[in-house]
Design a protein around this motif. Sequence first.
Motif, PDB file in Angstrom:
ATOM      1  N   TRP A  75       0.836  -1.204   0.000  1.00  0.00           N
ATOM      2  CA  TRP A  75       0.000   0.000   0.000  1.00  0.00           C
ATOM      3  C   TRP A  75       0.872   1.256   0.000  1.00  0.00           C
ATOM      4  CZ3 TRP A  75      -4.624   1.777  -1.040  1.00  0.00           C
ATOM      5  CH2 TRP A  75      -4.987   3.055  -0.574  1.00  0.00           C
ATOM      6  N   ALA A  76       1.879   1.281   0.835  1.00  0.00           N
ATOM      7  CA  ALA A  76       2.726   2.473   0.954  1.00  0.00           C
ATOM      8  C   ALA A  76       3.514   2.752  -0.323  1.00  0.00           C
ATOM      9  CB  ALA A  76       3.678   2.324   2.139  1.00  0.00           C
ATOM     10  N   THR A  77       3.872   1.717  -1.071  1.00  0.00           N
ATOM     11  CA  THR A  77       4.668   1.915  -2.283  1.00  0.00           C
ATOM     12  C   THR A  77       3.805   2.255  -3.487  1.00  0.00           C
ATOM     13  OG1 THR A  77       4.563  -0.399  -2.995  1.00  0.00           O
ATOM     14  CG2 THR A  77       6.334   0.205  -1.448  1.00  0.00           C
ATOM     15  N   ALA A  78       2.533   1.895  -3.447  1.00  0.00           N
ATOM     16  CA  ALA A  78       1.573   2.139  -4.539  1.00  0.00           C
ATOM     17  C   ALA A  78       1.985   1.469  -5.845  1.00  0.00           C
ATOM     18  CB  ALA A  78       1.338   3.626  -4.745  1.00  0.00           C
ATOM     19  N   ARG A  79       2.765   0.395  -5.764  1.00  0.00           N
ATOM     20  CA  ARG A  79       3.067  -0.385  -6.970  1.00  0.00           C
ATOM     21  C   ARG A  79       1.980  -1.424  -7.228  1.00  0.00           C
ATOM     22  NH1 ARG A  79       8.086  -0.822  -4.438  1.00  0.00           N
ATOM     23  NH2 ARG A  79       7.611  -2.997  -4.066  1.00  0.00           N
ATOM     24  N   SER A  80       1.428  -1.936  -6.147  1.00  0.00           N
ATOM     25  CA  SER A  80       0.376  -2.944  -6.196  1.00  0.00           C
ATOM     26  C   SER A  80      -0.359  -2.832  -4.869  1.00  0.00           C
ATOM     27  CB  SER A  80       0.994  -4.334  -6.353  1.00  0.00           C
ATOM     28  OG  SER A  80       0.011  -5.332  -6.310  1.00  0.00           O
ATOM     29  N   VAL A  81      -1.677  -2.867  -4.908  1.00  0.00           N
ATOM     30  CA  VAL A  81      -2.453  -2.815  -3.656  1.00  0.00           C
ATOM     31  C   VAL A  81      -3.515  -3.904  -3.703  1.00  0.00           C
ATOM     32  CG1 VAL A  81      -1.978  -0.407  -3.126  1.00  0.00           C
ATOM     33  CG2 VAL A  81      -3.928  -0.957  -4.554  1.00  0.00           C
ATOM     34  N   GLN A  82      -3.707  -4.563  -2.556  1.00  0.00           N
ATOM     35  CA  GLN A  82      -4.565  -5.735  -2.507  1.00  0.00           C
ATOM     36  C   GLN A  82      -5.507  -5.681  -1.315  1.00  0.00           C
ATOM     37  OE1 GLN A  82      -2.843  -9.397  -3.545  1.00  0.00           O
ATOM     38  NE2 GLN A  82      -0.857  -8.529  -4.053  1.00  0.00           N
ATOM     39  N   TRP A  83      -6.666  -6.254  -1.522  1.00  0.00           N
ATOM     40  CA  TRP A  83      -7.674  -6.347  -0.473  1.00  0.00           C
ATOM     41  C   TRP A  83      -8.175  -7.780  -0.353  1.00  0.00           C
ATOM     42  CZ3 TRP A  83      -7.133  -2.070  -3.453  1.00  0.00           C
ATOM     43  CH2 TRP A  83      -7.211  -0.817  -2.833  1.00  0.00           C
ATOM     44  N   ALA A  84      -8.487  -8.178   0.860  1.00  0.00           N
ATOM     45  CA  ALA A  84      -9.247  -9.402   1.096  1.00  0.00           C
ATOM     46  C   ALA A  84     -10.713  -9.068   0.857  1.00  0.00           C
ATOM     47  CB  ALA A  84      -9.045  -9.879   2.530  1.00  0.00           C
ATOM     48  N   VAL A  85     -11.439  -9.959   0.193  1.00  0.00           N
ATOM     49  CA  VAL A  85     -12.885  -9.809   0.022  1.00  0.00           C
ATOM     50  C   VAL A  85     -13.530 -10.739   1.043  1.00  0.00           C
ATOM     51  CG1 VAL A  85     -14.847  -9.989  -1.542  1.00  0.00           C
ATOM     52  CG2 VAL A  85     -12.595  -9.338  -2.440  1.00  0.00           C
ATOM     53  N   VAL A  86     -14.296 -10.159   1.952  1.00  0.00           N
ATOM     54  CA  VAL A  86     -14.884 -10.945   3.034  1.00  0.00           C
ATOM     55  C   VAL A  86     -16.383 -10.711   3.114  1.00  0.00           C
ATOM     56  CG1 VAL A  86     -12.732 -10.891   4.382  1.00  0.00           C
ATOM     57  CG2 VAL A  86     -14.487  -9.165   4.809  1.00  0.00           C
ATOM     58  N   ASP A  87     -17.058 -11.647   3.736  1.00  0.00           N
ATOM     59  CA  ASP A  87     -18.465 -11.469   4.064  1.00  0.00           C
ATOM     60  C   ASP A  87     -18.533 -10.375   5.112  1.00  0.00           C
ATOM     61  OD1 ASP A  87     -20.744 -12.114   6.082  1.00  0.00           O
ATOM     62  OD2 ASP A  87     -21.324 -13.164   4.234  1.00  0.00           O
ATOM     63  N   ALA A  88     -19.297  -9.326   4.856  1.00  0.00           N
ATOM     64  CA  ALA A  88     -19.327  -8.166   5.758  1.00  0.00           C
ATOM     65  C   ALA A  88     -19.868  -8.523   7.133  1.00  0.00           C
ATOM     66  CB  ALA A  88     -20.148  -7.032   5.147  1.00  0.00           C
ATOM     67  N   GLY A  89     -20.727  -9.523   7.220  1.00  0.00           N
ATOM     68  CA  GLY A  89     -21.292  -9.897   8.511  1.00  0.00           C
ATOM     69  C   GLY A  89     -20.433 -10.873   9.288  1.00  0.00           C
ATOM     70  N   GLU A  90     -20.048 -11.968   8.646  1.00  0.00           N
ATOM     71  CA  GLU A  90     -19.312 -13.039   9.320  1.00  0.00           C
ATOM     72  C   GLU A  90     -17.802 -12.871   9.258  1.00  0.00           C
ATOM     73  OE1 GLU A  90     -20.624 -16.742   7.725  1.00  0.00           O
ATOM     74  OE2 GLU A  90     -22.740 -16.226   7.951  1.00  0.00           O
ATOM     75  N   GLY A  91     -17.315 -12.124   8.278  1.00  0.00           N
ATOM     76  CA  GLY A  91     -15.878 -11.916   8.140  1.00  0.00           C
ATOM     77  C   GLY A  91     -15.151 -13.034   7.410  1.00  0.00           C
ATOM     78  N   ALA A  92     -15.867 -14.036   6.893  1.00  0.00           N
ATOM     79  CA  ALA A  92     -15.221 -15.156   6.212  1.00  0.00           C
ATOM     80  C   ALA A  92     -14.553 -14.689   4.920  1.00  0.00           C
ATOM     81  CB  ALA A  92     -16.252 -16.239   5.893  1.00  0.00           C
TER      82      ALA A  92
END
Length: 193
Positions: A75-92
């Motif tokens: 994130w800090a380098t802004a070369r590549s940024v990634q997110w986990a996609v989770v169930d908003a309620g359960e967090g899975a």
Amino acid sequence: MPFLTDPVLTAGAFAAVPQPEIPTGDGLLLRPWQASDAPAVYAAFQDPLMHRWQLRAADSAHEVRGWIEEWRGEWATARSVQWAVVDAGEGALLGRVALHHIDLVDGVGEIGYWTVPAARGEGVAARGTSALARWALDEAGFGRLELTHALGNGASCRVAAKCGFALEGTKRSAVLYTDGRQDVHLHARVRGD
């Protein structure tokens, strides 16, 4: 020699703020990766379909924890940024979305994604990709997002179309997969689409 245009995005812009959580608006959440995600990511990478379309294998949850440390630092380098996609309620954990090959000067990035086997067919990739595209184009200031996939990956082609990424052409012999070089479709979405 000076450039005649200013950069679309400035270096350090991401590092100045925390990586955001991005709700999809329909029950999913894109959030920064956590070390506790490692076992679920490791399990996802044992699936044969992941071996078919991803360019990486996971040998252990310990190795995946190292990946997650890298992902969090990107994130800090802004070369590549990634997110986990989770169930908003359960967090899975349901999948991942990312911006790769970021060019801050031109304001261009390439979207990538995968889903865990149990979440396939539930629209996770499309919902996560749409949310990330909205954030990147409307909030972060990108002007163009690209999405590529192997021609044989029909599911990814359907995700691209569903998310408003227009098919622009075929890049011949563009990516080396385990079974050899593959042609890929190039899709793109620009601000205002």
